[in-house]
Motif scaffolding. Structure first.
Motif, PDB file in Angstrom:
ATOM      1  N   TRP A 104       8.519   3.635  11.264  1.00 39.04           N
ATOM      2  CA  TRP A 104       7.258   3.463  10.529  1.00 39.04           C
ATOM      3  C   TRP A 104       6.644   4.835  10.212  1.00 39.04           C
ATOM      4  N   GLU A 105       6.697   5.740  11.177  1.00 37.64           N
ATOM      5  CA  GLU A 105       6.181   7.101  10.956  1.00 37.64           C
ATOM      6  C   GLU A 105       6.933   7.773   9.815  1.00 37.64           C
ATOM      7  N   GLU A 106       8.249   7.700   9.839  1.00 36.92           N
ATOM      8  CA  GLU A 106       9.066   8.314   8.794  1.00 36.92           C
ATOM      9  C   GLU A 106       8.782   7.692   7.436  1.00 36.92           C
ATOM     10  N   ARG A 107       8.606   6.398   7.420  1.00 38.22           N
ATOM     11  CA  ARG A 107       8.300   5.677   6.180  1.00 38.22           C
ATOM     12  C   ARG A 107       6.974   6.151   5.591  1.00 38.22           C
ATOM     13  N   MET A 108       5.966   6.317   6.442  1.00 33.47           N
ATOM     14  CA  MET A 108       4.649   6.747   5.970  1.00 33.47           C
ATOM     15  C   MET A 108       4.688   8.199   5.491  1.00 33.47           C
ATOM     16  N   LYS A 109       5.446   9.050   6.183  1.00 33.09           N
ATOM     17  CA  LYS A 109       5.610  10.441   5.741  1.00 33.09           C
ATOM     18  C   LYS A 109       6.327  10.486   4.392  1.00 33.09           C
ATOM     19  N   ALA A 110       7.368   9.660   4.240  1.00 29.88           N
ATOM     20  CA  ALA A 110       8.115   9.613   2.984  1.00 29.88           C
ATOM     21  C   ALA A 110       7.240   9.145   1.830  1.00 29.88           C
ATOM     22  N   ALA A 111       6.194   8.376   2.145  1.00 35.71           N
ATOM     23  CA  ALA A 111       5.249   7.906   1.124  1.00 35.71           C
ATOM     24  C   ALA A 111       4.229   8.993   0.773  1.00 35.71           C
ATOM     25  N   GLY A 112       4.299  10.128   1.475  1.00 30.89           N
ATOM     26  CA  GLY A 112       3.414  11.241   1.169  1.00 30.89           C
ATOM     27  C   GLY A 112       2.140  11.303   1.983  1.00 30.89           C
ATOM     28  N   SER A 113       2.053  10.491   3.019  1.00 32.40           N
ATOM     29  CA  SER A 113       0.843  10.506   3.850  1.00 32.40           C
ATOM     30  C   SER A 113       0.974  11.525   4.978  1.00 32.40           C
ATOM     31  N   GLU A 114      -0.167  11.871   5.536  1.00 39.07           N
ATOM     32  CA  GLU A 114      -0.229  12.767   6.686  1.00 39.07           C
ATOM     33  C   GLU A 114      -0.558  11.934   7.912  1.00 39.07           C
ATOM     34  N   LEU A 115       0.274  12.006   8.941  1.00 40.10           N
ATOM     35  CA  LEU A 115       0.026  11.224  10.147  1.00 40.10           C
ATOM     36  C   LEU A 115      -1.069  11.870  10.989  1.00 40.10           C
ATOM     37  N   VAL A 116      -2.042  11.081  11.372  1.00 43.37           N
ATOM     38  CA  VAL A 116      -3.110  11.544  12.262  1.00 43.37           C
ATOM     39  C   VAL A 116      -2.523  11.638  13.665  1.00 43.37           C
ATOM     40  N   GLY A 117      -2.759  12.739  14.332  1.00 44.25           N
ATOM     41  CA  GLY A 117      -2.203  12.935  15.671  1.00 44.25           C
ATOM     42  C   GLY A 117      -0.712  13.206  15.660  1.00 44.25           C
ATOM     43  N   GLU A 118      -0.140  13.429  14.495  1.00 44.92           N
ATOM     44  CA  GLU A 118       1.262  13.761  14.276  1.00 44.92           C
ATOM     45  C   GLU A 118       2.246  12.635  14.549  1.00 44.92           C
ATOM     46  N   LYS A 119       1.826  11.604  15.296  1.00 46.78           N
ATOM     47  CA  LYS A 119       2.710  10.456  15.529  1.00 46.78           C
ATOM     48  C   LYS A 119       1.865   9.248  15.907  1.00 46.78           C
ATOM     49  N   GLY A 120       2.500   8.077  15.844  1.00 50.85           N
ATOM     50  CA  GLY A 120       1.811   6.860  16.248  1.00 50.85           C
ATOM     51  C   GLY A 120       1.729   6.748  17.758  1.00 50.85           C
ATOM     52  N   ILE A 121       0.939   5.790  18.214  1.00 51.30           N
ATOM     53  CA  ILE A 121       0.802   5.573  19.657  1.00 51.30           C
ATOM     54  C   ILE A 121       1.276   4.151  19.977  1.00 51.30           C
ATOM     55  N   ILE A 122       2.070   4.039  21.047  1.00 52.34           N
ATOM     56  CA  ILE A 122       2.622   2.739  21.425  1.00 52.34           C
ATOM     57  C   ILE A 122       2.306   2.432  22.884  1.00 52.34           C
ATOM     58  N   CYS A 123       2.252   1.143  23.175  1.00 53.29           N
ATOM     59  CA  CYS A 123       2.058   0.658  24.549  1.00 53.29           C
ATOM     60  C   CYS A 123       3.095  -0.416  24.833  1.00 53.29           C
ATOM     61  N   ASN A 124       3.676  -0.373  26.014  1.00 47.21           N
ATOM     62  CA  ASN A 124       4.572  -1.432  26.439  1.00 47.21           C
ATOM     63  C   ASN A 124       3.716  -2.582  26.954  1.00 47.21           C
ATOM     64  N   GLU A 125       3.773  -3.707  26.241  1.00 45.69           N
ATOM     65  CA  GLU A 125       2.965  -4.901  26.538  1.00 45.69           C
ATOM     66  C   GLU A 125       1.478  -4.597  26.366  1.00 45.69           C
ATOM     67  N   ILE A 145       0.811  -1.224   0.000  1.00 40.42           N
ATOM     68  CA  ILE A 145       0.000   0.000   0.000  1.00 40.42           C
ATOM     69  C   ILE A 145       0.844   1.273   0.000  1.00 40.42           C
ATOM     70  N   GLU A 146       2.099   1.137   0.383  1.00 43.59           N
ATOM     71  CA  GLU A 146       2.983   2.290   0.574  1.00 43.59           C
ATOM     72  C   GLU A 146       3.022   3.224  -0.637  1.00 43.59           C
ATOM     73  N   LYS A 147       3.085   2.662  -1.819  1.00 42.42           N
ATOM     74  CA  LYS A 147       3.207   3.479  -3.026  1.00 42.42           C
ATOM     75  C   LYS A 147       1.929   4.236  -3.359  1.00 42.42           C
ATOM     76  N   SER A 148       0.828   3.944  -2.658  1.00 46.11           N
ATOM     77  CA  SER A 148      -0.466   4.579  -2.926  1.00 46.11           C
ATOM     78  C   SER A 148      -0.941   5.461  -1.770  1.00 46.11           C
ATOM     79  N   LEU A 149      -0.058   5.840  -0.867  1.00 50.96           N
ATOM     80  CA  LEU A 149      -0.464   6.590   0.321  1.00 50.96           C
ATOM     81  C   LEU A 149      -0.374   8.109   0.183  1.00 50.96           C
ATOM     82  N   SER A 150       0.160   8.603  -0.914  1.00 50.16           N
ATOM     83  CA  SER A 150       0.315  10.044  -1.069  1.00 50.16           C
ATOM     84  C   SER A 150      -1.039  10.745  -0.965  1.00 50.16           C
ATOM     85  N   GLY A 151      -1.112  11.730  -0.069  1.00 48.67           N
ATOM     86  CA  GLY A 151      -2.344  12.487   0.133  1.00 48.67           C
ATOM     87  C   GLY A 151      -3.343  11.851   1.078  1.00 48.67           C
TER      88      GLY A 151
END
Length: 144
Positions: A102-123, A76-82
């Motif tokens: 992953w965030e950098e990869r998605m930005k490089a594909a031209g997408s806009e990150l919702v919430g400006e970054k991903g969310i992570i949880c330990n366990e 899907i990466e090549k189709s994420l622009s916009g």
């Protein structure tokens, strides 16, 4: 778009729990949502969406799961622009570098990150994680 589709991979259930909690936040914001295990995701259908929500835990040396999620993301990466993309996942070690990559990869594909970054949880998500995940779901719903 009337429904948010959350595509995820979960090995131990932690990321699946995160997906469910995010879905609760989306529903609380008045939107419909469906949870889709990446093995059941139809790439063509997902790419019709303006907003794509992806979840995957950190695997190995802080990487995406390689047999199902990585090939899906590569396809899907090549189709994420916009498009808007929201990312989440769990980890058991490390510092969350896989999410930053992953965030950098998605930005490089031209997408806009919702919430400006991903969310992570330990366990498994617990305590304040649950509130943060629900809030992330609301932010996702508002970005539609």
């Amino acid at each position: 778009m009337n429904e948010v589709k959350i595509v995820y991979w979960s090995g131990t259930g932690n990321t699946e729990q995160m997906a469910s909690i995010i879905a609760d936040g989306i529903k609380e914001a008045g939107k419909e949502v469906s949870l889709i295990n990446v093995s059941n995701a139809n790439i063509d259908e997902i790419l019709k969406e303006d907003l794509i929500v992806l979840g995957c835990p950190s695997m190995g040396n802080e990487e995406l799961e390689e047999s199902e999620m990585e090939p899906f993301v590569a396809d899907i990466e090549k189709s994420l622009s916009g498009k808007k993309v929201a990312l989440f996942g769990s980890y058991g070690w490390g510092s969350g570098e896989w999410m930053e990559s992953w965030e950098e990869r998605m930005k490089a594909a031209g997408s806009e990150l919702v919430g400006e970054k991903g969310i992570i949880c330990n366990e498994a998500p617990s305590g304040s994680d649950i509130d943060e995940l629900k809030e992330f779901g609301k932010i996702i719903a508002e970005s539609m």
